[in-house]
Write a protein that holds these residues in place. Structure first.
Motif, PDB file in Angstrom:
ATOM      1  N   PHE A  85     -12.307 -46.274  32.926  1.00  0.00           N
ATOM      2  CA  PHE A  85     -11.126 -46.814  32.107  1.00  0.00           C
ATOM      3  C   PHE A  85     -11.462 -46.888  30.699  1.00  0.00           C
ATOM      4  CE2 PHE A  85      -9.608 -48.070  35.963  1.00  0.00           C
ATOM      5  CZ  PHE A  85      -7.863 -47.533  35.963  1.00  0.00           C
ATOM      6  N   LEU A  86     -12.633 -47.070  30.201  1.00  0.00           N
ATOM      7  CA  LEU A  86     -12.727 -47.080  28.791  1.00  0.00           C
ATOM      8  C   LEU A  86     -13.428 -45.240  28.574  1.00  0.00           C
ATOM      9  CD1 LEU A  86     -15.673 -49.466  28.401  1.00  0.00           C
ATOM     10  CD2 LEU A  86     -13.460 -49.035  27.424  1.00  0.00           C
ATOM     11  N   LEU A  87     -12.758 -44.446  29.378  1.00  0.00           N
ATOM     12  CA  LEU A  87     -12.921 -43.346  28.815  1.00  0.00           C
ATOM     13  C   LEU A  87     -12.100 -42.471  28.845  1.00  0.00           C
ATOM     14  CD1 LEU A  87     -16.507 -41.658  31.342  1.00  0.00           C
ATOM     15  CD2 LEU A  87     -16.186 -42.234  28.968  1.00  0.00           C
ATOM     16  N   LEU A  88     -11.433 -43.056  29.847  1.00  0.00           N
ATOM     17  CA  LEU A  88      -9.821 -42.465  30.069  1.00  0.00           C
ATOM     18  C   LEU A  88      -9.027 -42.987  28.387  1.00  0.00           C
ATOM     19  CD1 LEU A  88      -8.740 -42.602  33.504  1.00  0.00           C
ATOM     20  CD2 LEU A  88      -9.053 -41.201  32.300  1.00  0.00           C
ATOM     21  N   SER A  89      -9.133 -44.179  28.465  1.00  0.00           N
ATOM     22  CA  SER A  89      -8.221 -44.674  27.066  1.00  0.00           C
ATOM     23  C   SER A  89      -9.373 -44.081  25.503  1.00  0.00           C
ATOM     24  CB  SER A  89      -9.308 -46.302  26.468  1.00  0.00           C
ATOM     25  OG  SER A  89      -8.815 -46.591  25.325  1.00  0.00           O
ATOM     26  N   GLY A  90     -10.149 -42.978  25.785  1.00  0.00           N
ATOM     27  CA  GLY A  90     -11.370 -42.504  24.678  1.00  0.00           C
ATOM     28  C   GLY A  90      -9.970 -41.886  24.873  1.00  0.00           C
TER      29      GLY A  90
END
Length: 155
Positions: A85-90
């Motif tokens: 989810f952090l990567l998707l947010s990025g």
């Protein structure tokens, strides 16, 4: 250790129930400066190159803070779901910036910013659908006013 420690009049650390809105005000202030600086910055350069330059600065600052606070070792214990989810947010952030800079290069900041900030409507909708956050009359009224305000500014 945190980057910014806010204290109350008594000298103690503020509790989380009062700290979030101060950080949110700082966020809004810096977001406003971001728009002004970006509009000036994209005048004579490709918008994607401008986004890349901005991203490098953010990368250096963010990692600098992580190293300064000694949190770099924590990257090894981030759960897989959290990392996804952090990567998707990025990814979403990067795409947002790319389109934002393209818009700034082509139009007026005073019109682009309200449209961009109308993402609040989507955040409220998504927070109800995906996060199960409650919807009440204040949220509905506030969201309606944001939509009306955005329309007034761009029409």
């Amino acid at each position: 250790m945190t980057l910014l420690i806010l204290t109350s009049e008594s000298g103690g650390k503020m509790d989380n129930s009062r700290t979030w809105w101060i950080y949110a005000l700082f966020s809004a202030g810096f977001a406003a400066l971001t728009t002004i600086f970006a509009k000036i910055g994209v005048e004579n350069v490709n918008a994607n190159l401008a986004t890349a330059i901005r991203t490098v600065v953010i990368l250096v600052v963010a990692w600098g803070i992580v190293f300064f606070e000694g949190n770099v070792v924590n990257i090894l214990v981030i759960p897989q779901r959290t990392m996804i989810f952090l990567l998707l947010s990025g990814l979403a952030t990067g795409l947002s910036w790319i389109f934002y800079f393209q818009a700034l290069q082509a139009g007026k900041a005073s019109l682009i910013a309200p449209i961009d900030k109308s993402s609040l409507v989507l955040v409220l909708l998504f927070s109800v659908i995906f996060l199960g956050e409650p919807l009440n009359w204040k949220i509905i009224l506030g969201t309606g006013l944001v939509v009306i305000g955005t329309l007034v500014l761009i029409i």
